[in-house]
Design an enzyme around this catalytic site. Structure first.
Site: not given
Ligand code: AMP
Length: 192
Positions: A89, A134, A146, A14
């Site tokens: 999400r 990360r 995840r 993404k």
């Molecule tokens: P990402 O970079 O989108 O994979 O997000 C990394 C982490 O941030 C996720 O595993 C969640 O812990 C948190 N996170 C990101 N976006 C959201 C969201 N829209 N709602 C809740 N938690 C989020």
């Protein structure tokens, strides 16, 4: 406005595809993961709370996300459009986003899902973990969690956009530029 929700499991590409889309279609990138990581690294009390949640691979509470997203949208409301990455999400977040966009007289144009099989996802995330720094990318159990959270809480968001006839899916495997060509084929059909 041309507003895209880019969707897919963790590791589906993404972020990478968003960068290419932003450049070509002149959109603003809203990545809740990036915003949260920024807050997490800021050393504030809120940052510490966020770190605990993210490092386990769980979802941050809605109120926190909504506050962040509201500010971001309001600050950029005169742009050509947004690409929402990592948000919504949950179905509750998708409903809230529709209301929020309604306040600025716009709506989601489409949801674009990147389809990648689970083995490939795990491989990609672990590989990314070696360079991204990360913590949530580098540990196999967290990665598994995840993906589990994605299947249970996030995948139903697809139904929300299917019901609105806004759901599109492309094959997310293969060369980055080949995926982007597929993405553009879909986007060009909907861009007016
Ligand atoms: P990402 O970079 O989108 O994979 O997000 C990394 C982490 O941030 C996720 O595993 C969640 O812990 C948190 N996170 C990101 N976006 C959201 C969201 N829209 N709602 C809740 N938690 C989020």
């Amino acid at each position: 406005m041309f507003n895209i929700v880019i969707f897919g499991a963790p590791g589906s590409g993404k972020g990478t595809q968003s960068d290419l889309i932003i450049d070509k279609y002149k959109l603003i990138h809203l990545s809740t993961g990036d915003l949260l990581r920024k807050e997490k690294n800021s050393g504030t009390e809120l940052g510490k709370q966020i770190k605990e949640i993210i490092d386990k691979g769980n979802l941050v509470p809605n109120e926190m996300i909504q506050k962040m997203v509201r500010k971001f949208i309001t600050d950029n409301k005169n742009c050509n459009g947004f690409i929402f990455d990592g948000f919504p999400r949950t179905t509750a977040q998708a409903q809230w986003l529709d209301q929020m966009l309604d306040e600025i007289n716009t709506k989601i144009t489409l949801m674009l899902t990147l389809d990648v099989d689970e083995e490939e996802l795990k491989k990609r995330i672990m590989l990314r973990g070696k360079v991204s720094g990360r913590a949530d990318d580098a540990n196999e159990q967290i990665v598994e969690n995840r993906i589990k959270v994605y299947k249970k809480q996030t995948a139903p968001v697809m139904d929300y956009y299917k019901q609105q006839n806004k759901f599109y899916i492309v094959n997310g495997t293969g060369e980055l530029n080949d995926v982007f060509d597929r993405v553009c084929l879909t986007l060009n059909k909907l861009k007016n």
